[in-house]
Design a protein around this motif. Structure first.
Motif, PDB file in Angstrom:
ATOM      1  N   GLY A   1       0.859  -1.177   0.000  1.00  0.00           N
ATOM      2  CA  GLY A   1       0.000   0.000   0.000  1.00  0.00           C
ATOM      3  C   GLY A   1       0.892   1.223   0.000  1.00  0.00           C
ATOM      4  N   ILE A   2       0.688   2.111  -0.942  1.00  0.00           N
ATOM      5  CA  ILE A   2       1.519   3.309  -1.064  1.00  0.00           C
ATOM      6  C   ILE A   2       0.736   4.507  -0.550  1.00  0.00           C
ATOM      7  CG2 ILE A   2       2.843   4.792  -2.615  1.00  0.00           C
ATOM      8  CD1 ILE A   2       2.789   2.440  -4.642  1.00  0.00           C
ATOM      9  N   VAL A   3       1.204   5.103   0.534  1.00  0.00           N
ATOM     10  CA  VAL A   3       0.588   6.321   1.064  1.00  0.00           C
ATOM     11  C   VAL A   3       1.384   7.510   0.550  1.00  0.00           C
ATOM     12  CG1 VAL A   3      -0.129   7.589   3.118  1.00  0.00           C
ATOM     13  CG2 VAL A   3      -0.110   5.081   3.139  1.00  0.00           C
ATOM     14  N   THR A   4       0.698   8.446  -0.097  1.00  0.00           N
ATOM     15  CA  THR A   4       1.371   9.626  -0.626  1.00  0.00           C
ATOM     16  C   THR A   4       0.389  10.783  -0.659  1.00  0.00           C
ATOM     17  OG1 THR A   4       2.827  10.397  -2.410  1.00  0.00           O
ATOM     18  CG2 THR A   4       0.874   9.141  -3.066  1.00  0.00           C
ATOM     19  N   ASP A   5       0.872  11.966  -1.036  1.00  0.00           N
ATOM     20  CA  ASP A   5      -0.036  13.108  -1.165  1.00  0.00           C
ATOM     21  C   ASP A   5      -0.187  13.497  -2.627  1.00  0.00           C
ATOM     22  OD1 ASP A   5       1.936  15.110  -1.932  1.00  0.00           O
ATOM     23  OD2 ASP A   5       2.545  15.226   0.161  1.00  0.00           O
ATOM     24  N   ASP A   6      -1.116  14.389  -2.903  1.00  0.00           N
ATOM     25  CA  ASP A   6      -1.420  14.679  -4.292  1.00  0.00           C
ATOM     26  C   ASP A   6      -0.284  15.378  -5.018  1.00  0.00           C
ATOM     27  OD1 ASP A   6      -2.151  16.688  -2.482  1.00  0.00           O
ATOM     28  OD2 ASP A   6      -4.256  16.587  -3.043  1.00  0.00           O
ATOM     29  N   ASN A   7       0.581  16.106  -4.306  1.00  0.00           N
ATOM     30  CA  ASN A   7       1.742  16.717  -4.955  1.00  0.00           C
ATOM     31  C   ASN A   7       2.782  15.673  -5.340  1.00  0.00           C
ATOM     32  OD1 ASN A   7       0.645  19.250  -4.698  1.00  0.00           O
ATOM     33  ND2 ASN A   7       1.888  19.851  -2.954  1.00  0.00           N
ATOM     34  N   VAL A   8       3.132  14.817  -4.398  1.00  0.00           N
ATOM     35  CA  VAL A   8       4.142  13.789  -4.661  1.00  0.00           C
ATOM     36  C   VAL A   8       3.621  12.771  -5.669  1.00  0.00           C
ATOM     37  CG1 VAL A   8       5.568  11.984  -3.610  1.00  0.00           C
ATOM     38  CG2 VAL A   8       5.188  14.127  -2.392  1.00  0.00           C
ATOM     39  N   ALA A   9       2.312  12.526  -5.634  1.00  0.00           N
ATOM     40  CA  ALA A   9       1.735  11.549  -6.560  1.00  0.00           C
ATOM     41  C   ALA A   9       2.022  11.927  -8.007  1.00  0.00           C
ATOM     42  CB  ALA A   9       0.232  11.440  -6.327  1.00  0.00           C
ATOM     43  N   SER A  10       1.937  13.198  -8.325  1.00  0.00           N
ATOM     44  CA  SER A  10       2.184  13.600  -9.710  1.00  0.00           C
ATOM     45  C   SER A  10       3.665  13.579 -10.058  1.00  0.00           C
ATOM     46  CB  SER A  10       1.608  14.999  -9.960  1.00  0.00           C
ATOM     47  OG  SER A  10       2.227  15.957  -9.112  1.00  0.00           O
ATOM     48  N   ALA A  11       4.528  13.848  -9.076  1.00  0.00           N
ATOM     49  CA  ALA A  11       5.961  13.962  -9.355  1.00  0.00           C
ATOM     50  C   ALA A  11       6.704  12.638  -9.265  1.00  0.00           C
ATOM     51  CB  ALA A  11       6.593  14.969  -8.392  1.00  0.00           C
ATOM     52  N   GLN A  12       6.333  11.766  -8.305  1.00  0.00           N
ATOM     53  CA  GLN A  12       7.148  10.582  -8.032  1.00  0.00           C
ATOM     54  C   GLN A  12       6.396   9.256  -8.090  1.00  0.00           C
ATOM     55  OE1 GLN A  12      10.240  11.174  -7.979  1.00  0.00           O
ATOM     56  NE2 GLN A  12      10.227  13.371  -7.543  1.00  0.00           N
ATOM     57  N   LEU A  13       5.086   9.264  -7.926  1.00  0.00           N
ATOM     58  CA  LEU A  13       4.346   8.002  -7.903  1.00  0.00           C
ATOM     59  C   LEU A  13       4.488   7.196  -9.190  1.00  0.00           C
ATOM     60  CD1 LEU A  13       2.533   6.061  -6.370  1.00  0.00           C
ATOM     61  CD2 LEU A  13       0.553   7.439  -7.067  1.00  0.00           C
ATOM     62  N   PRO A  14       4.475   7.822 -10.386  1.00  0.00           N
ATOM     63  CA  PRO A  14       4.665   7.016 -11.596  1.00  0.00           C
ATOM     64  C   PRO A  14       5.982   6.244 -11.607  1.00  0.00           C
ATOM     65  CG  PRO A  14       3.781   9.175 -12.159  1.00  0.00           C
ATOM     66  CD  PRO A  14       4.149   9.232 -10.703  1.00  0.00           C
ATOM     67  N   ARG A  15       7.046   6.841 -11.081  1.00  0.00           N
ATOM     68  CA  ARG A  15       8.338   6.139 -11.020  1.00  0.00           C
ATOM     69  C   ARG A  15       8.248   4.919 -10.113  1.00  0.00           C
ATOM     70  NH1 ARG A  15      12.762   9.903  -8.808  1.00  0.00           N
ATOM     71  NH2 ARG A  15      14.102   8.126  -9.342  1.00  0.00           N
ATOM     72  N   LEU A  16       7.642   5.102  -8.934  1.00  0.00           N
ATOM     73  CA  LEU A  16       7.556   3.986  -7.994  1.00  0.00           C
ATOM     74  C   LEU A  16       6.636   2.895  -8.533  1.00  0.00           C
ATOM     75  CD1 LEU A  16       8.209   2.679  -5.293  1.00  0.00           C
ATOM     76  CD2 LEU A  16       6.343   3.998  -4.274  1.00  0.00           C
ATOM     77  N   ALA A  17       5.485   3.300  -9.082  1.00  0.00           N
ATOM     78  CA  ALA A  17       4.553   2.311  -9.621  1.00  0.00           C
ATOM     79  C   ALA A  17       5.202   1.498 -10.739  1.00  0.00           C
ATOM     80  CB  ALA A  17       3.292   3.004 -10.127  1.00  0.00           C
ATOM     81  N   ALA A  18       5.956   2.161 -11.600  1.00  0.00           N
ATOM     82  CA  ALA A  18       6.631   1.452 -12.691  1.00  0.00           C
ATOM     83  C   ALA A  18       7.653   0.467 -12.142  1.00  0.00           C
ATOM     84  CB  ALA A  18       7.307   2.454 -13.630  1.00  0.00           C
ATOM     85  N   SER A  19       8.353   0.854 -11.087  1.00  0.00           N
ATOM     86  CA  SER A  19       9.356  -0.025 -10.488  1.00  0.00           C
ATOM     87  C   SER A  19       8.704  -1.251  -9.856  1.00  0.00           C
ATOM     88  CB  SER A  19      10.164   0.748  -9.440  1.00  0.00           C
ATOM     89  OG  SER A  19      11.133  -0.073  -8.829  1.00  0.00           O
ATOM     90  N   LEU A  20       7.596  -1.039  -9.145  1.00  0.00           N
ATOM     91  CA  LEU A  20       6.887  -2.162  -8.528  1.00  0.00           C
ATOM     92  C   LEU A  20       6.275  -3.067  -9.598  1.00  0.00           C
ATOM     93  CD1 LEU A  20       5.055  -0.396  -5.534  1.00  0.00           C
ATOM     94  CD2 LEU A  20       7.278  -1.548  -5.544  1.00  0.00           C
ATOM     95  N   ASP A  21       5.712  -2.462 -10.639  1.00  0.00           N
ATOM     96  CA  ASP A  21       5.121  -3.250 -11.724  1.00  0.00           C
ATOM     97  C   ASP A  21       6.185  -4.113 -12.408  1.00  0.00           C
ATOM     98  OD1 ASP A  21       2.601  -2.228 -11.263  1.00  0.00           O
ATOM     99  OD2 ASP A  21       2.762  -0.683 -12.817  1.00  0.00           O
TER     100      ASP A  21
END
Length: 360
Positions: free
Chosen positions: A34-54
Motif C-alpha cells: 500500500g503506497i501512502v502519498t499526497d497529491d503533490n508527490v503523486a504527480s511527481a514521483q508516484l509514476p516512477r515507484l509504480a513502474a518499479s513495482l510493476d
C-alpha cells in the motif's frame, strides 16, 4: 540503523525509487504493498515507484491524502487505516510512505496500529524527510493541543532516499529541509556546521556535497537513536529548536504560513539567543547561526513570519504542551555554543516569557 533485530538499511542514491521494486521483491517475497502519498508527490514521483513495482511484479494500491501539515490529523489517520483495511492488506504486507515528513509520520503511525502493527518502508522525497523524519521510528499526528502529541515509536524496515526526487522540490521546501540538516552540526558537531557553511552552495545546487551532507546527517541521527531509541535521554537533543518551533507552528495553525523546517530554523536561532541571554553561550555564535540560516533562505526571527502572532501567554501555553515537559516543568535544548547543545530541565517559564516579549 544499528538496532539489533530491528536494524535497517538507509539507501541514499539518485535512482532509489527506480530500483525499489527489485529491492523490495528480494526483501519481502510474496508481499503486497500500500503506497501512502499526497497529491503533490503523486504527480511527481508516484509514476516512477509504480513502474518499479510493476516491473518487479509487485501488487500495489495507492492511498492519497492532501498535501500539507493538516493531513497529520485524526481524520486523515482514519482515512489511511480504513484504506489499508479496504485493500485487504494483511499484517505480512508492507505499507510504503512516499513523500515528505508529513506522509512519513502519518503512514508510519497508521502502520503501527493497522492490524495491530504492519511493517512499513520509508521513501522520503523531501530534504527534511531524508535527513531527519524518515530515520529513527518516530511516527504520529498533531492534536489541537500541539504538534506530534499523538503517535508511536515504530521503526521502518528500510529507508530509500532518492536524490533525484529533490530536484522537484520548490526552493522554499528545500530550505525548510536544510534547517534540519544544519541542526546536526549545531547539536554536537561544529566541524559539520563549518563544513555546511563552506559547502552550502554545492548542496543547494545538487553537487556531490548534497549526497555527502545527507549521509552525514543520517549517520548522526542513527548514532543518537541507537543509543536512546525511545527518547528517555540524549535523543531529546535532536529537538534543538523544536520547543520554540512547535509553539510557532501551532500559533500559525499548522499552515503554509510557517513550514516545519522554518519553525525549527527560527527555534534554533531563539535557542542560541536565549542561551546567550542566560550567559551560557557566546552571542557571536547566535549571530553566526542566524547568518547562515538566513543565507540558506530561511526565516530566523518572529518578524519573518507573515501575519500576526498571538500574545506571549498563548505561545507559552503551547510551549507548556511540549513533549519534553516533565511533571509540569519546562525542558529546553540549550547550547554553550555551536556544536555544544545540552538538555536543561526546570527552565523558569517567566524567564522564557520575558525573553519572548523582548524579541517580539
Amino acid at each position: 540503523m544499528p538496532l539489533g533485530a530491528r536494524a535497517y538499511d538507509i539507501v541514499i542514491a539518485p535512482d532509489a525509487i527506480d530500483s525499489a521494486g527489485a529491492r523490495l521483491a528480494a526483501m519481502f517475497p510474496g508481499a503486497r504493498y500500500g503506497i501512502v502519498t499526497d497529491d503533490n508527490v503523486a504527480s511527481a514521483q508516484l509514476p516512477r515507484l509504480a513502474a518499479s513495482l510493476d516491473a518487479a511484479g509487485l501488487a500495489h494500491s495507492e492511498i492519497l491524502v492532501p498535501a500539507g501539515e493538516a493531513s497529520k490529523s485524526w481524520g486523515h489517520l482514519q482515512t489511511v487505516v480504513d484504506a489499508i483495511l479496504a485493500a485487504r492488506l494483511e499484517r505480512s504486507d508492507i505499507l510504503i510512505a512516499l513523500g515528505g515528513g508529513v506522509i512519513g509520520d502519518l503512514a508510519g503511525f497508521a502502520a503501527s496500529i493497522a492490524r495491530r502493527g504492519m511493517d512499513f518502508v520509508q521513501i522520503p522525497t523531501s530534504l527534511l524527510a531524508q535527513v531527519d523524519s524518515s530515520v529513527g521510528g518516530k511516527t504520529g499526528i498533531n492534536s489541537s493541543h500541539g504538534k506530534n502529541l499523538v503517535g508511536a515509536f515504530h521503526q521502518p524496515r528500510l529507508v530509500l532516499a532518492d536524490l533525484a526526487a529533490l530536484e522537484t522540490l520548490p526552493p522554499r521546501q528545500f530550505a525548510a529541509g536544510y534547517a534540519e540538516l544544519a541542526k546536526y552540526g549545531l547539536i554536537d558537531d561544529e566541524d559539520l556546521f563549518f563544513w555546511l557553511e563552506a559547502n552550502y552552495p554545492e548542496i543547494q545546487a545538487g553537487g556531490p556535497a548534497r549526497g555527502e551532507a545527507i549521509a552525514r546527517a543520517c549517520a548522526a541521527k542513527a548514532r543518537v537513536v541507537a543509543e536512546d531509541e525511545r527518547e528517555t535521554g540524549n535523543r531529546a537533543l535532536l529537538n534543538l529548536g523544536h520547543t520554540f518551533g512547535h509553539a510557532l507552528e501551532k500559533a500559525t495553525g499548522y499552515s503554509d504560513r510557517l513550514l516545519h523546517g522554518e519553525g525549527v530554523a527560527i527555534g534554533m536561532v531563539l535557542a542560541h539567543r536565549f542561551s546567550a541571554k542566560l550567559g551560557l553561550a557566546p552571542s557571536q555564535d547566535a549571530g553566526r547561526v542566524e547568518a547562515h540560516l538566513k543565507n540558506a533562505g530561511l526565516p530566523t526571527t518572529l518578524a519573518d513570519i507573515p501575519g500576526d502572532l498571538p500574545p506571549t501567554p498563548v505561545l507559552m501555553d503551547a510551549i507548556g504542551q511540549d513533549k519534553k515537559v516533565s511533571r509540569g516543568a519546562l525542558t529546553f535544548i540549550l547550547t554553550r555554543g555551536i556544536g555544544r547543545a545540552f538538555i536543561e530541565k526546570n527552565v523558569d517559564p517567566q524567564t522564557v516569557a520575558t525573553f519572548l516579549e523582548e524579541i517580539r
